[in-house]
Design a protein around this motif. Sequence first.
Motif, PDB file in Angstrom:
ATOM      1  N   SER A   2       0.826  -1.217   0.000  1.00  0.00           N
ATOM      2  CA  SER A   2       0.000   0.000   0.000  1.00  0.00           C
ATOM      3  C   SER A   2       0.858   1.263   0.000  1.00  0.00           C
ATOM      4  N   TYR A  38     -14.156  -0.386  -6.933  1.00  0.00           N
ATOM      5  CA  TYR A  38     -13.109  -1.198  -6.314  1.00  0.00           C
ATOM      6  C   TYR A  38     -13.588  -1.823  -5.004  1.00  0.00           C
ATOM      7  N   SER A  42     -12.920  -5.610  -3.837  1.00  0.00           N
ATOM      8  CA  SER A  42     -12.269  -5.845  -2.556  1.00  0.00           C
ATOM      9  C   SER A  42     -13.090  -6.782  -1.678  1.00  0.00           C
ATOM     10  N   CYS A  45     -12.371 -10.213  -2.705  1.00  0.00           N
ATOM     11  CA  CYS A  45     -11.028 -10.576  -2.229  1.00  0.00           C
ATOM     12  C   CYS A  45     -11.067 -10.966  -0.760  1.00  0.00           C
ATOM     13  N   SER A  75     -16.363 -11.433  -9.178  1.00  0.00           N
ATOM     14  CA  SER A  75     -15.648 -10.166  -9.153  1.00  0.00           C
ATOM     15  C   SER A  75     -15.604  -9.537 -10.543  1.00  0.00           C
ATOM     16  N   GLU A 125      -6.015  -9.102  -8.109  1.00  0.00           N
ATOM     17  CA  GLU A 125      -6.547  -8.890  -6.765  1.00  0.00           C
ATOM     18  C   GLU A 125      -7.097 -10.193  -6.178  1.00  0.00           C
TER      19      GLU A 125
END
Length: 181
Positions: A2, A38, A42, A45, A75, A125
């Motif tokens: 990150s 996103y 996420s 994920c 996704s 991801e």
Amino acid sequence: QSAVFSISNIVIQSAINSFGSAAMGGSAAGLTYEQFCYFFMSAYCGAAVTFVGQNFGAGQKERCRRVFRLCMLMSVATSLALNLGIAAGRGFFISLFTADPAVAAYASERILTALVFQWLACSYEVSGAVLRGMGHSALPAVIVIFGTCLLRLAWVYFAVPLHPTFGFLLAVYPISWAVTG
């Protein structure tokens, strides 16, 4: 990972700023929709890392493969639906941020150049989440750092000066998503 993303995003934002205030405003509007989309990716994920971790720990490798396939499929499908839906209605969605035609033009360009291809990010991801669930966290981090962050830095410093347009700058997003995936 990150922290490195933040560095590459600062460099890209600086390059966007060089196109002026209309580009900054338009990019910010388009980015808001990328971030919204996103969140859904996420979520898949998070599900993948949780369920793969549980099943991998229990020795259920076929379930791990099934979780991977389902999370990847859902996704990509969700991302495509959201990305293309926002792109199709971009006039309305952009109007929620601005009435300035110059800002709207930049926002539209960001949506058509980056957002419509954001589904490509699902490839790395979700795969990274599955690997993390299996206890392999370093490999996906390294791949993302090189494939996304360093590639974006190289793009801004070496490719964009050869073709200094807003659209060419933003092309780094789908390119880096595809390369990283």
